[in-house]
Motif scaffolding. Structure first.
Motif, PDB file in Angstrom:
ATOM      1  N   GLY A   7      64.734  25.786 -88.477  1.00  0.00           N
ATOM      2  CA  GLY A   7      65.057  25.506 -87.081  1.00  0.00           C
ATOM      3  C   GLY A   7      63.823  25.630 -86.204  1.00  0.00           C
ATOM      4  O   GLY A   7      62.707  25.872 -86.681  1.00  0.00           O
ATOM      5  N   GLN A   8      64.031  25.463 -84.923  1.00  0.00           N
ATOM      6  CA  GLN A   8      62.920  25.528 -83.957  1.00  0.00           C
ATOM      7  C   GLN A   8      63.379  26.325 -82.741  1.00  0.00           C
ATOM      8  O   GLN A   8      64.465  26.109 -82.211  1.00  0.00           O
ATOM      9  CB  GLN A   8      62.472  24.137 -83.525  1.00  0.00           C
ATOM     10  CG  GLN A   8      61.236  24.149 -82.616  1.00  0.00           C
ATOM     11  CD  GLN A   8      60.788  22.751 -82.277  1.00  0.00           C
ATOM     12  OE1 GLN A   8      61.537  21.794 -82.468  1.00  0.00           O
ATOM     13  NE2 GLN A   8      59.586  22.619 -81.778  1.00  0.00           N
ATOM     14  N   VAL A   9      62.514  27.260 -82.310  1.00  0.00           N
ATOM     15  CA  VAL A   9      62.803  28.081 -81.130  1.00  0.00           C
ATOM     16  C   VAL A   9      62.530  27.255 -79.889  1.00  0.00           C
ATOM     17  O   VAL A   9      61.418  26.757 -79.694  1.00  0.00           O
ATOM     18  CB  VAL A   9      61.941  29.353 -81.140  1.00  0.00           C
ATOM     19  CG1 VAL A   9      62.216  30.179 -79.882  1.00  0.00           C
ATOM     20  CG2 VAL A   9      62.225  30.175 -82.385  1.00  0.00           C
ATOM     21  N   THR A  10      63.551  27.063 -79.071  1.00  0.00           N
ATOM     22  CA  THR A  10      63.391  26.251 -77.853  1.00  0.00           C
ATOM     23  C   THR A  10      63.194  27.093 -76.606  1.00  0.00           C
ATOM     24  O   THR A  10      62.641  26.606 -75.626  1.00  0.00           O
ATOM     25  CB  THR A  10      64.618  25.345 -77.675  1.00  0.00           C
ATOM     26  OG1 THR A  10      65.791  26.164 -77.589  1.00  0.00           O
ATOM     27  CG2 THR A  10      64.761  24.392 -78.852  1.00  0.00           C
ATOM     28  N   ASP A  11      63.636  28.386 -76.632  1.00  0.00           N
ATOM     29  CA  ASP A  11      63.471  29.215 -75.428  1.00  0.00           C
ATOM     30  C   ASP A  11      63.622  30.680 -75.831  1.00  0.00           C
ATOM     31  O   ASP A  11      64.243  31.016 -76.853  1.00  0.00           O
ATOM     32  CB  ASP A  11      64.522  28.832 -74.381  1.00  0.00           C
ATOM     33  CG  ASP A  11      64.189  29.422 -73.014  1.00  0.00           C
ATOM     34  OD1 ASP A  11      63.076  29.963 -72.876  1.00  0.00           O
ATOM     35  OD2 ASP A  11      65.045  29.348 -72.113  1.00  0.00           O
ATOM     36  N   LYS A  12      63.028  31.590 -74.993  1.00  0.00           N
ATOM     37  CA  LYS A  12      63.117  33.033 -75.188  1.00  0.00           C
ATOM     38  C   LYS A  12      63.530  33.661 -73.859  1.00  0.00           C
ATOM     39  O   LYS A  12      63.001  33.285 -72.805  1.00  0.00           O
ATOM     40  CB  LYS A  12      61.772  33.606 -75.640  1.00  0.00           C
ATOM     41  CG  LYS A  12      61.290  33.085 -76.984  1.00  0.00           C
ATOM     42  CD  LYS A  12      59.878  33.568 -77.284  1.00  0.00           C
ATOM     43  CE  LYS A  12      59.789  35.071 -77.302  1.00  0.00           C
ATOM     44  NZ  LYS A  12      58.432  35.550 -77.618  1.00  0.00           N
ATOM     45  N   ASN A  13      64.443  34.648 -73.924  1.00  0.00           N
ATOM     46  CA  ASN A  13      64.905  35.315 -72.715  1.00  0.00           C
ATOM     47  C   ASN A  13      64.987  36.814 -72.973  1.00  0.00           C
ATOM     48  O   ASN A  13      65.408  37.254 -74.059  1.00  0.00           O
ATOM     49  CB  ASN A  13      66.290  34.796 -72.282  1.00  0.00           C
ATOM     50  CG  ASN A  13      66.231  33.349 -71.837  1.00  0.00           C
ATOM     51  OD1 ASN A  13      65.373  32.990 -71.042  1.00  0.00           O
ATOM     52  ND2 ASN A  13      67.119  32.521 -72.359  1.00  0.00           N
TER      53      ASN A  13
END
Length: 776
Positions: free
Chosen positions: A632-638
């Motif tokens: 998969g691919q990380v699209t955002d971090k919070n």
């Protein structure tokens, strides 16, 4: 035509030679396959007119023979052969009409009765014409063909070593002294049929027009070789087929006609000289002599005078400079006079180049110009040397500038690299500070939690200590020798009356009375103790030292409840009433506890089943009991913080799914937006995320199910207790089993964390022990 060199009958050829011009034209045809050509008749007339014009070609009437619409090749062919063989001076052969090309590339000149299906028999083939020209004794042979495919004649007459225009004295065509002029390589051009009665064919019209107009600036006599470039330009300008030519020896130099534009060029030369002399005279009247003009034009005095008085043709740019100098001094001619002077200069230049009388002046001008050129070359060499020195200095300066630029560029690159390294180091330090700040926040939260837990433990210890002191006093009061108690008053109920005990000291000097917590009404007392035995029991009880507090863990947690229940049981005794009902309720409670524990164990087994699942094969089903791995691919971090806890969330895209997962800090810090991550799924559900050696379980827990299991266990424990408090034997056994089980449950849970079957065996074993105790 006496006295005109080069023309037929003149002294350009040896005296006594016979010249002949044969003009053949076919304008009408008997076979409908051929289109009619009325323009051919006009072409014959125009050619005959320029040949007989004494001011142009100068042929005589008896030297020109015209064949209009010939037919019967068997009669015409002998006549042509006899005319050709009897010509020893100049032979001119002209043909206009349809030209046919046979399959063997042979050109056929058609006649009125030509059969298009059999042209080699009913027409004049150019092969026959070539054979006749080979036997012709004429010194100059000229062939002009105005028909389709006429260009084939130039190739038909050329041999392996054929030469073109200007090849004098070398290899030549098979026919000596022959010039061929062809209208086109392919189809020739002719105006539409309705316009042909008023004009000639296109090629002949432009050829005769050029002869009648002459060549401006050309020599007095024009040859066909000199006319060809001008003819080609006229045809190109009218978008007509291009002509071709072929020549042997010097046939292209034969003077075909006088130059009709020669007189106008001579007149233009005289007018130019007059106009230049008038301009110089006007300049003298305004104080500009030849020397001043020479200085202004950067010329020598002699060259300036020769140019300005008209003896030399001034160049166009020099004429513009000359008129500009006159304009600055207010003596320049007006605009129409300037334009007329520029036109006269062009005509005079062309005429002077072809006028024999102008040759001495041209030679003198050439000598003067050669002298000036030598001087200019010397000056140019000096300027070149100076320019070379300047270029060397400039090159050195340029090299120094380039070296400086390179040094500046290298310094800038080094500074940029250093700045980039500094920025990278700053980013690294910032990341480290952020990481330490997060660790500090976690440590702060952990410290706060420990402090809260320690406070709770302290409060619990204080409460337990207080309860132990109260229980100890109650136990001492209940086990001491009691005095004769008066019977309870009728107004007091067993549930609300308080218990009062008097504790006697060893000397009996003082006594204290404490109020114990209210208890259930006790059963009727047994046999009275003799009065003599009561003081002894009280004295023994008062003399016995109090037991020190127990440090065992189960004593701290459950001692108070166990002691209270035990004392209450000993004081009340047992009752056999409703034992069957109580045992049934107890067994139902035990079953509820068993069901809750079994449900919790199964939930735990399901929550950890993916940990021991094997990797899936390539063709495994999506819901198989195995672990599938996809990228998969990380699209955002919070990062969310509410003061007491922090949450780190990753938004991951895998396949067509877009999901958010809460992860720990280690995995969160190892990823950036856009990084790839391994997504592990079990039975179609994402259970773990991995990246660069860091991993975290993201499978949702079963909090609600666990809460329901705990509530079921609590219900199975609380409901029977409420009933068993009335059954002393069952109550005691139940309390002993319950306390023993929960005293050992933390350690057993640690063992069961690695083996789920142990977690099932422990409660089942505890429940079995409790059941045996109850049934006993």
């Amino acid at each position: 035509m006496p006295g005109l060199p080069g023309l037929p009958g003149g002294p350009g050829l040896p005296a006594g030679l016979t010249s002949r011009a044969i003009l053949i034209g076919t304008s009408s045809y008997q076979d409908p396959a051929f289109t009619q050509l009325p323009a051919v008749a006009n072409s014959l007339d125009r050619m005959r007119r320029i040949l007989l014009d004494p001011e142009l070609c100068g042929w005589s009437e008896d030297e020109v023979t015209v064949f209009r619409d010939p037919q019967n090749i068997k009669v015409l062919a002998p006549q042509l052969r006899r005319s050709i063989e009897s010509t020893d001076g100049v032979l001119l052969l002209y043909y206009a009409g349809h030209g046919l090309l046979q399959p063997n590339a042979q050109l056929c000149l058609t006649f009125t009765d030509t059969n298009p299906t059999d042209p080699d028999v009913s027409s004049l083939t150019y092969e026959k014409v070539r054979d006749n020209l080979l036997g012709c004794p004429a010194r100059v042979r000229i062939v002009i063909l105005d028909c389709c495919h006429a260009g084939r004649a130039t190739r038909a007459l050329s041999g392996p070593g054929g030469a073109g225009i200007g090849a004098l004295g070398g290899a030549h065509l098979d026919i000596e002294g022959t010039y061929i002029l062809a209208a086109a390589e392919g189809p020739a051009d002719v105006v539409p049929l309705e316009q042909q009665h008023r004009t000639a064919t296109s090629f002949t019209r432009h050829l005769t027009g050029l002869v009648e107009e002459g060549v401006l600036g050309g020599p007095p006599l024009l040859s066909l070789g000199a006319l060809f470039p001008h003819l080609r330009s006229r045809l190109v300008g009218h978008n007509l087929p291009l002509p071709t030519q072929s020549n042997t020896k010097s046939a292209y130099l034969f003077p075909f006609t006088r130059n009709a534009a020669w007189e106008s060029a001579t007149r233009a030369l005289r007018e130019y000289r007059t106009a230049m002399a008038d301009a110089l005279t006007r300049a003298d009247r305004h104080g500009l002599d030849a020397d001043a003009l020479a200085t202004a034009l950067a010329l020598s005095a002699d060259s300036a005078r020769a140019y300005l008085d008209g003896h030399w043709i001034v160049p166009a740019d020099m004429l513009r400079d000359y008129l500009a100098v006159l304009d600055r001094h207010g003596c320049a001619p007006d605009r129409p006079a300037r334009e007329h002077l520029a036109e006269l200069r062009t005509l005079a230049e062309a005429a002077a180049a072809n006028d024999p009388a102008e040759v001495p002046a041209l030679l003198a001008r050439n000598h003067a110009q050669a002298r000036e050129i030598r001087e200019l070359r010397s000056a140019l060499e000096r300027e070149r040397a100076d320019a070379a020195a300047a270029a060397g200095a400039s090159a050195k300066a340029s090299a120094a500038l380039e070296a400086a630029d390179r040094a500046r560029a290298e310094d800038a690159a080094a500074a940029a690299r250093e700045q980039q390294r500094a920025e990278e180091e700053l980013d690294r330090l910032r990341d480290q500070v952020d990481h330490q700040r997060r660790q500090l926040v976690q440590a702060t939260h952990y410290t706060r939690a420990l402090e809260s837990e320690l406070t709770d433990v302290r409060h619990e210890a204080d409460q337990i200590s207080r309860e132990l002191r109260v229980l100890r006093r109650q136990l001492n009061a209940m086990t001491a020798a009691p005095a004769v108690l008066p019977p309870p008053r009728a107004a007091e109920t067993p549930m609300t009356a308080g218990a009062t005990a008097t504790t006697a000291t060893g000397t009996g000097a003082s006594a204290t009375t404490e109020s114990a917590p209210p208890s259930r009404p006790r059963p009727a007392p047994g046999p009275a103790v003799p009065p003599t035995a009561r003081p002894a029991r009280a004295a023994a009880a008062s003399a016995a030292p109090s037991a020190p507090p127990s440090s065992a863990r189960w004593r701290r947690r459950f001692g108070r409840a166990y002691t209270s229940l035990s004392v209450d049981y000993l004081s009340r005794g047992s009752s056999g009433r409703g034992r069957f009902t109580e045992r049934a309720v107890l067994l139902c409670g035990l079953a509820a506890v068993l069901g809750g524990i079994t449900w919790g164990v199964l939930l735990r087994a399901d929550a950890t089943a993916d940990v021991f699942a094997p990797p899936c094969a390539a063709a495994a089903a999506p819901a198989a009991d195995c672990i599938t791995t996809e990228t998969g691919q990380v699209t955002d971090k919070n990062h969310h913080s509410n003061g007491d806890s922090d949450t780190w969330t990753l938004k991951v895209t895998h396949g067509t799914a877009h999901s958010s997962y809460d992860v720990d800090l280690t995995l969160y810090d190892s990823l950036r937006s856009g990084d790839s991550i391994d997504v592990k799924s079990w039975k179609g559900q994402v259970v773990r995320l991995e990246h660069a050696g860091h991993s975290d379980r993201v499978r949702p827990d079963f909090a609600l199910d666990r809460l329901l299991a705990v509530l079921l266990i609590v219900a199975g424990l609380v409901v029977p207790v409420a009933v068993l408090l009335r059954a002393p034997v069952l109550r005691t056994a139940y309390v002993l089993a319950w306390c023993s089980f929960w005293e050992a449950f933390p350690g057993l849970t640690l063992i069961a964390s690695t083996s789920w079957w142990a977690l099932l065996a422990i409660p089942w074993g505890a429940i079995g022990l409790m059941s045996l105790a109850v049934l006993a």
